[in-house]
Design an enzyme around this catalytic site. Structure first.
Site, mmCIF file in Angstrom:
data_model
loop_
_atom_site.group_PDB
_atom_site.id
_atom_site.type_symbol
_atom_site.label_atom_id
_atom_site.label_comp_id
_atom_site.label_asym_id
_atom_site.label_seq_id
_atom_site.Cartn_x
_atom_site.Cartn_y
_atom_site.Cartn_z
ATOM 1 N N GLU A 98 22.481 -67.880 18.658
ATOM 2 C CA GLU A 98 23.463 -68.063 19.732
ATOM 3 C C GLU A 98 23.149 -67.156 20.913
ATOM 4 O OE1 GLU A 98 25.490 -69.576 21.327
ATOM 5 O OE2 GLU A 98 27.287 -70.224 20.276
ATOM 6 N N ASP A 102 31.770 -64.950 22.064
ATOM 7 C CA ASP A 102 32.933 -64.586 22.877
ATOM 8 C C ASP A 102 34.175 -64.654 21.985
ATOM 9 O OD1 ASP A 102 34.722 -64.093 24.908
ATOM 10 O OD2 ASP A 102 34.294 -65.887 26.052
HETATM 11 P P1 IMP Z 1 33.207 -68.824 22.208
HETATM 12 O O1 IMP Z 1 33.501 -70.094 21.486
HETATM 13 O O2 IMP Z 1 34.389 -68.360 22.998
HETATM 14 O O3 IMP Z 1 32.649 -67.726 21.323
HETATM 15 O O4 IMP Z 1 32.170 -69.175 23.335
HETATM 16 C C1 IMP Z 1 30.844 -69.181 23.120
HETATM 17 C C2 IMP Z 1 30.130 -69.932 24.222
HETATM 18 O O5 IMP Z 1 30.789 -69.779 25.489
HETATM 19 C C3 IMP Z 1 28.757 -69.350 24.406
HETATM 20 O O6 IMP Z 1 27.816 -69.977 23.575
HETATM 21 C C4 IMP Z 1 28.503 -69.590 25.892
HETATM 22 O O7 IMP Z 1 27.951 -70.881 26.080
HETATM 23 C C5 IMP Z 1 29.869 -69.530 26.532
HETATM 24 N N1 IMP Z 1 30.134 -68.191 27.117
HETATM 25 C C6 IMP Z 1 30.980 -67.238 26.655
HETATM 26 N N2 IMP Z 1 30.952 -66.144 27.413
HETATM 27 C C7 IMP Z 1 30.066 -66.378 28.394
HETATM 28 C C8 IMP Z 1 29.570 -65.586 29.508
HETATM 29 O O8 IMP Z 1 29.940 -64.421 29.753
HETATM 30 N N3 IMP Z 1 28.640 -66.199 30.291
HETATM 31 C C9 IMP Z 1 28.171 -67.467 30.073
HETATM 32 N N4 IMP Z 1 28.603 -68.226 29.053
HETATM 33 C C10 IMP Z 1 29.534 -67.698 28.212
HETATM 34 MG MG MG Z 2 26.369 -71.518 24.207
#
Ligand code: IMP
Ligand code: MG
Length: 179
Positions: A98, A102
């Site tokens: 990954e 986040d």
């Molecule tokens: P999660 O489901 O919130 O963990 O999001 C994960 C996905 O969100 C990552 O694989 C990224 O594609 C996108 N993402 C989360 N934070 C960022 C950031 O700071 N910059 C760019 N993409 C992000």
């Molecule tokens: Mg991603």
């Protein structure tokens, strides 16, 4: 530095150095086994390419694409598979690659889905992990860098599909978001 950035968080050299370390760690851990790297498109594409070359040992590469963000900067919590694996992972050693962890919602969904296919092992390597942002616990075996909760771009990470090709990781100027 790209004119839309206000600051660089990790330089190209720092990223490449950390990727080499992760590659060596992974190679040692999986020695004598055949590893399947599963890159999560599109953000992890650059990381997988470099990580695979940093692993001295047999490696196969496959990709999955999931949607979670659209072009905004907030997690929607809605995840769906856009592109599935081409490989059958039953009995395989699978390492999900990954770009950034986040909220963890994307990985949680992905891991549950992949676990149901009965791999021999299933682990995660993420280049970046946002400190204190995880809404669901994710057991991530390898982490490149723990970063504060700021939206970052570069080295595969985008804002509205831009900046993925930057060899470094940085923070956008606030005015870029309003354009
Ligand atoms: P999660 O489901 O919130 O963990 O999001 C994960 C996905 O969100 C990552 O694989 C990224 O594609 C996108 N993402 C989360 N934070 C960022 C950031 O700071 N910059 C760019 N993409 C992000
Ligand atoms: Mg991603």
């Amino acid at each position: 530095m790209h004119p839309d950035l206000k600051e660089i968080v990790y330089t190209e050299e720092q990223i490449q150095q950390r990727v080499r370390e992760l590659g060596a760690e992974i190679a040692a851990e999986y020695e004598g086994r055949s590893l399947l790297l599963v890159g999560v498109l599109r953000g992890a594409a650059l990381f997988v390419a470099d990580l695979a070359r940093a692993i001295d040992g047999p490696v196969e590469i496959d990709f999955m694409a999931v949607s979670s963000y659209g072009s905004s900067t907030k997690s929607s919590g809605v995840v769906r598979i856009i592109k599935d694996l081409d490989e059958v992972i039953d009995g395989r050693d699978v390492l999900v690659v990954e770009d950034i962890l986040d909220t963890g919602l994307t990985l949680k969904y992905l891991l549950r889905n992949l676990a149901s296919r009965k791999p021999r092992s299933l682990e995660v390597v993420t280049l970046l992990s946002k400190e204190g942002k995880q809404r669901v616990p994710i057991d991530c075996k390898y982490t490149g860098f723990a970063i504060p909760d700021e939206f970052v771009v570069g080295y595969g990470l985008d804002y509205a599909e831009k900046y993925r090709n930057l060899p470094y990781i940085g923070i956008l100027k606030p005015e870029v978001y309003t354009n």
